[in-house]
Design a protein around this motif. Structure first.
Motif, short mmCIF file in Angstrom:
data_model
loop_
_atom_site.label_atom_id
_atom_site.label_comp_id
_atom_site.label_asym_id
_atom_site.label_seq_id
_atom_site.Cartn_x
_atom_site.Cartn_y
_atom_site.Cartn_z
N LEU B 86 0.98 -0.67 0.15
CA LEU B 86 0.56 -0.26 0.19
C LEU B 86 0.97 1.14 0.09
CD1 LEU B 86 -3.02 0.86 0.02
CD2 LEU B 86 -3.12 0.95 2.09
N LYS B 87 2.13 1.37 1.16
CA LYS B 87 2.73 2.42 0.86
C LYS B 87 3.38 2.34 -0.53
CE LYS B 87 5.81 2.04 4.10
NZ LYS B 87 6.84 1.79 4.83
N LYS B 88 3.95 1.27 -0.72
CA LYS B 88 4.32 1.91 -2.28
C LYS B 88 4.13 2.11 -3.37
CE LYS B 88 9.01 -0.94 -1.09
NZ LYS B 88 9.60 -2.50 -1.29
N ALA B 89 2.94 1.80 -3.58
CA ALA B 89 2.04 1.40 -5.08
C ALA B 89 1.23 2.91 -4.68
CB ALA B 89 0.86 0.34 -4.40
N SER B 90 1.51 3.45 -3.54
CA SER B 90 0.43 5.43 -3.00
C SER B 90 1.91 6.01 -3.25
CB SER B 90 0.51 5.41 -1.41
OG SER B 90 -0.85 4.55 -1.08
N ARG B 91 2.82 5.06 -3.47
CA ARG B 91 3.77 6.54 -3.38
C ARG B 91 4.58 6.51 -5.68
NH1 ARG B 91 10.77 6.26 -3.14
NH2 ARG B 91 10.95 7.72 -4.54
N ILE B 92 4.71 5.27 -6.25
CA ILE B 92 4.12 5.21 -7.21
C ILE B 92 3.37 5.79 -7.94
CG2 ILE B 92 4.32 4.09 -9.05
CD1 ILE B 92 5.58 1.80 -6.72
#
Lengths: 170, 102
Positions: B86-92
């Motif tokens: 969730l963190k990584k996908a949101s950042r991307i």
């Protein structure tokens, strides 16, 4: 061997970042079960490995027949802020539990059964305690399919080997 | 913090999340994904789009919501964005870091 150890210490101080959370759930009150599940799920969301060892009453959370009927304790729980005698009245536990479940649904917290599916899908490992299984006369078929295996305490400790593993008893 | 990615000036917060989704474009996404160790493929884009839509509608994101999106299930989501999906996908996706525990 000695030289190698020294070199390791000098070259690279070991990272303190948590790599694995090993949670032991020994209670079946719904607040404890959710605390455990949220900690395990939260670990996976941070890229931290997570495992749960269900022992004693914690096994209720993974028994097919019981997991959707867990309650919050209304007696002997000072945080409920109601007199103990009142907390013991018939229906009080159910009432308090349904209130709590409503509030949790608002926050997008899944019911216990769905939470177990989420944990499994996220790669958390779920284990049942062998001794507690024997004590409560439970069999593998009484537990949800998401339980990977039935382990002894020793087996569980072996899985805790490796750097930056934290064990937590709930 | 202002920086240049793929020839474009963008503003990031200290954790590396875009401050303004309007500055986002696919090249920036590719660049941030590489920083996160992810090679974006066909299956990533619909997920990123879903996250952006939810953000625009001011829906608080959670793993559970992504799992119910009909785009990916939770297992696939973890496989597409390993090590904190969730963190990584949101950042991307160029949206803020979700303040979610679920």
């Amino acid at each position: 061997m000695e030289t190698q150890d020294i070199n390791q210490t000098i070259e690279k101080p070991t990272s303190k970042k948590v790599k694995k959370m090993m949670l032991i759930l020994s209670k079946a009150t719904i607040d404890n079960v959710y605390a455990c599940f949220i900690l395990a799920n939260g670990a996976r969301m941070e890229g931290i490995e997570a495992e749960i060892f269900f022992t004693f009453f914690g096994l209720e959370a993974v028994q097919k027949k019981k997991l959707e009927h867990l309650h919050v304790a209304t007696v002997g729980n000072p945080a409920m802020h109601i007199p103990t005698l009142l907390g013991g009245l018939p229906g009080m536990e159910s009432f308090a539990t349904s209130m709590m479940k409503k509030e949790m649904e608002k926050l997008d917290i899944p019911p216990v059964g769905e939470f177990i599916e989420i944990l499994e899908a996220s790669g958390a490992k779920l284990w049942a305690c062998k001794l507690a299984m024997d004590m409560f006369h439970l069999e593998r078929k009484d537990l949800v399919d998401e339980i990977s295996d039935v382990l002894t305490v020793g087996d569980f400790y072996q899985r805790a080997e490796g750097e930056n593993t934290q064990l937590l008893f709930i | 913090m202002e920086t240049t990615i793929a020839g474009q000036n963008i503003n990031l917060n200290p954790e590396g999340y875009l401050l303004d989704l309007n500055q986002w474009n696919p090249e920036i996404a590719e660049h941030i994904a590489q920083e996160e160790g992810i090679e974006l493929g066909e299956e990533h884009w619909p997920v990123l789009k879903f996250l952006q839509e939810q953000h625009r509608q001011e829906v608080a994101l959670s793993i559970r919501k992504v799992g119910k999106s009909g785009i990916v299930n939770i297992k696939e989501f973890y496989a597409l964005f390993p090590g904190g999906p969730l963190k990584k996908a949101s950042r991307i996706a160029g949206i803020p870091k979700p303040a979610s525990c679920i």
